[in-house]
Design a protein around this motif. Structure first.
Motif, PDB file in Angstrom:
ATOM      1  N   LYS A 194       0.839  -1.212   0.000  1.00  0.00           N
ATOM      2  CA  LYS A 194       0.000   0.000   0.000  1.00  0.00           C
ATOM      3  C   LYS A 194       0.870   1.257   0.000  1.00  0.00           C
ATOM      4  O   LYS A 194       0.665   2.181  -0.775  1.00  0.00           O
ATOM      5  CB  LYS A 194      -0.894   0.032   1.239  1.00  0.00           C
ATOM      6  N   GLU A 198       1.116   4.165  -2.936  1.00  0.00           N
ATOM      7  CA  GLU A 198       0.862   5.579  -2.657  1.00  0.00           C
ATOM      8  C   GLU A 198       2.086   6.431  -2.992  1.00  0.00           C
ATOM      9  O   GLU A 198       1.972   7.492  -3.612  1.00  0.00           O
ATOM     10  CB  GLU A 198       0.458   5.751  -1.182  1.00  0.00           C
ATOM     11  N   THR A 228      -4.983   6.174  -6.378  1.00  0.00           N
ATOM     12  CA  THR A 228      -5.204   4.976  -5.544  1.00  0.00           C
ATOM     13  C   THR A 228      -6.671   4.524  -5.588  1.00  0.00           C
ATOM     14  O   THR A 228      -6.992   3.443  -5.121  1.00  0.00           O
ATOM     15  CB  THR A 228      -4.808   5.250  -4.083  1.00  0.00           C
TER      16      THR A 228
END
Ligand code: HEM
Ligand SMILES: N[C@@H](CC(=O)c1ccccc1NC=O)C(=O)O
Length: 363
Positions: A194, A198, A228
């Motif tokens: 994640k 990002e 995202t």
């Protein structure tokens, strides 16, 4: 006494008397013999024999996958068998050319004798689809009725059995869910991924904004890049993924999806290499069957144009739609929209990297 060393002749071993007496042209029996009907029968018989071999391989792979844990030393055998299936599918695609040496006019010399038989009634083809994981609800409906109505009770029961006992898709999904590397001694793959996504998107957005591109070009490049919330929404959020599964937009569970993603991203780690090859072969099966479906549909277009099929479907139009709709491992292909370049990948902690490698410890 052992029978092993008794002698056998080629002709008997292959049961050629039986095999070569199985081409019974209906045109010859019922009217005027049509030369190309022999080819038509042999083409189908050869296809059905290859279907039998595909099913033999699939059944053996399923058996290996049903074990509580898929044994590492079985994985290579699984791969060899899946590759064999893919070679056969390549052959089936190539073989369509032989069928096309028959002209549409020659086909009409015996087509009337075929009604209402059709490939719809190929039980082995349905067995292949079902064993791989195509479910009743994934299929285009057959005049609103089940695809099974053309089969005997015994054949139907066999198909239902496979649907219940777990397809290759289901078994691979369970195997993915068991992947042990998602959380490993402080390394949380999902959080690391994640963060990497990002970071990568923020960096690329900044590069585009800072560039010399025209405002219009910048806007376009930003749109292509996405953010995202575009491609990554459902992997970054378990609930969103579960909503997609409930809506039929995804089939693999969240955990299985993340495992497939990890295997794709870190496929160069030796221990993930064979799992990566396995996922690849499954995608190749899907691609091969899709290509066969298109190829067959194209041949049908040439042979009968837009006529209704002998099985009662819309013919070419129905077949072309099955090519799009009857894909099984779509979720594995969709993993590609979640990949990020290696340069943006978080490094694995050294201990984990070592754990994923192969180590030879000499004395
Ligand atoms: C002249 C050659 C062929 C023609 C014109 C033809 C035509 C068709 C048509 C129109 C259908 C749709 C069902 C229907 O309404 O009849 C169909 C289905 C099918 N055909 Fe053929 N076919 C040919 C050769 C073959 C061959 C060589 C095979 C190999 C086994 C084959 C296997 C199948 C299968 C498995 C289906 C079911 C597809 C599905 O429902 O997903 N066909 N064919
Ligand atoms: N459905 C074809 C006929 C056909 O191809 C067929 C007929 C009997 C047994 C197998 C067949 N092959 C595949 O669909 C047609 O509409 O001409």
């Amino acid at each position: 006494m052992s029978e092993k060393y008794t002698t056998i002749h080629y002709h008997n071993y292959l049961e050629l008397d039986a095999l070569l007496s199985l081409q019974k042209e209906r045109s010859k029996a019922l009217g005027e013999a049509a030369h190309d009907e022999t080819l038509f029968i042999i083409m189908h018989q050869v296809c059905e024999l290859w279907f039998k071999q595909i099913l033999t391989e699939l059944d053996s792979v399923i058996l290996l996958f049903r074990e509580e844990r898929v044994r590492e030393d079985n994985m290579h055998t699984v791969l060899l068998r899946l590759r064999r299936i893919n070679s056969i599918i390549d052959l089936l695609i190539e073989q369509v050319k032989v069928m096309e040496t028959m002209t549409p006019l020659d086909f009409l010399d015996f087509r009337d004798y075929l009604f209402p038989a059709s490939g719809f009634q190929s039980w082995q083809f349905r067995m292949i689809e079902t064993t791989l994981g195509l479910r009743e609800e994934d299929r285009l409906t057959y005049h609103g009725k089940s695809y099974k109505i053309v089969f005997t009770e015994e054949q139907k029961a066999h198909l239902t059995d496979i649907e219940r006992s777990g397809s290759l898709f289901d078994l691979v999904a369970r195997w993915l869910e068991r992947t042990p590397f998602l959380r490993f001694r402080g390394f949380d793959f999902l959080s690391a991924y994640k963060e990497a996504v990002e970071r990568m998107i923020a960096r690329d957005q900044q590069h585009i904004r800072d560039s010399e591109l025209s405002p219009k070009m910048k806007e376009m490049r930003l749109r292509v890049l996405g953010d995202t919330t575009t491609y990554f929404r459902h992997v970054l959020d378990r609930e969103e993924h579960e909503r997609m599964v409930a809506a039929g937009e995804a089939r693999l569970s969240y955990d299985a999806t993340i495992a497939a993603l990890l295997i794709n991203l870190y496929r160069d780690q030796p221990i993930l290499n064979i799992p990566f090859q396995l996922l690849t072969e499954l995608m190749v099966i899907d691609e091969g069957l899709t290509t066969w479906r298109y190829r067959h549909a194209q041949m049908v277009m040439r042979m009968i144009g837009n006529k209704i099929g002998t099985g009662g479907s819309s013919g070419h139009d129905y077949l072309a739609r099955t090519a799009e709709q009857h894909k099984i491992f779509r979720d594995l292909h969709n993993i590609s929209s979640l990949l990020i370049p290696r340069s943006a990948l978080p490094d694995l902690p050294e201990e984990l990297a070592r754990g994923l490698g192969f180590h030879f410890r000499g004395k």
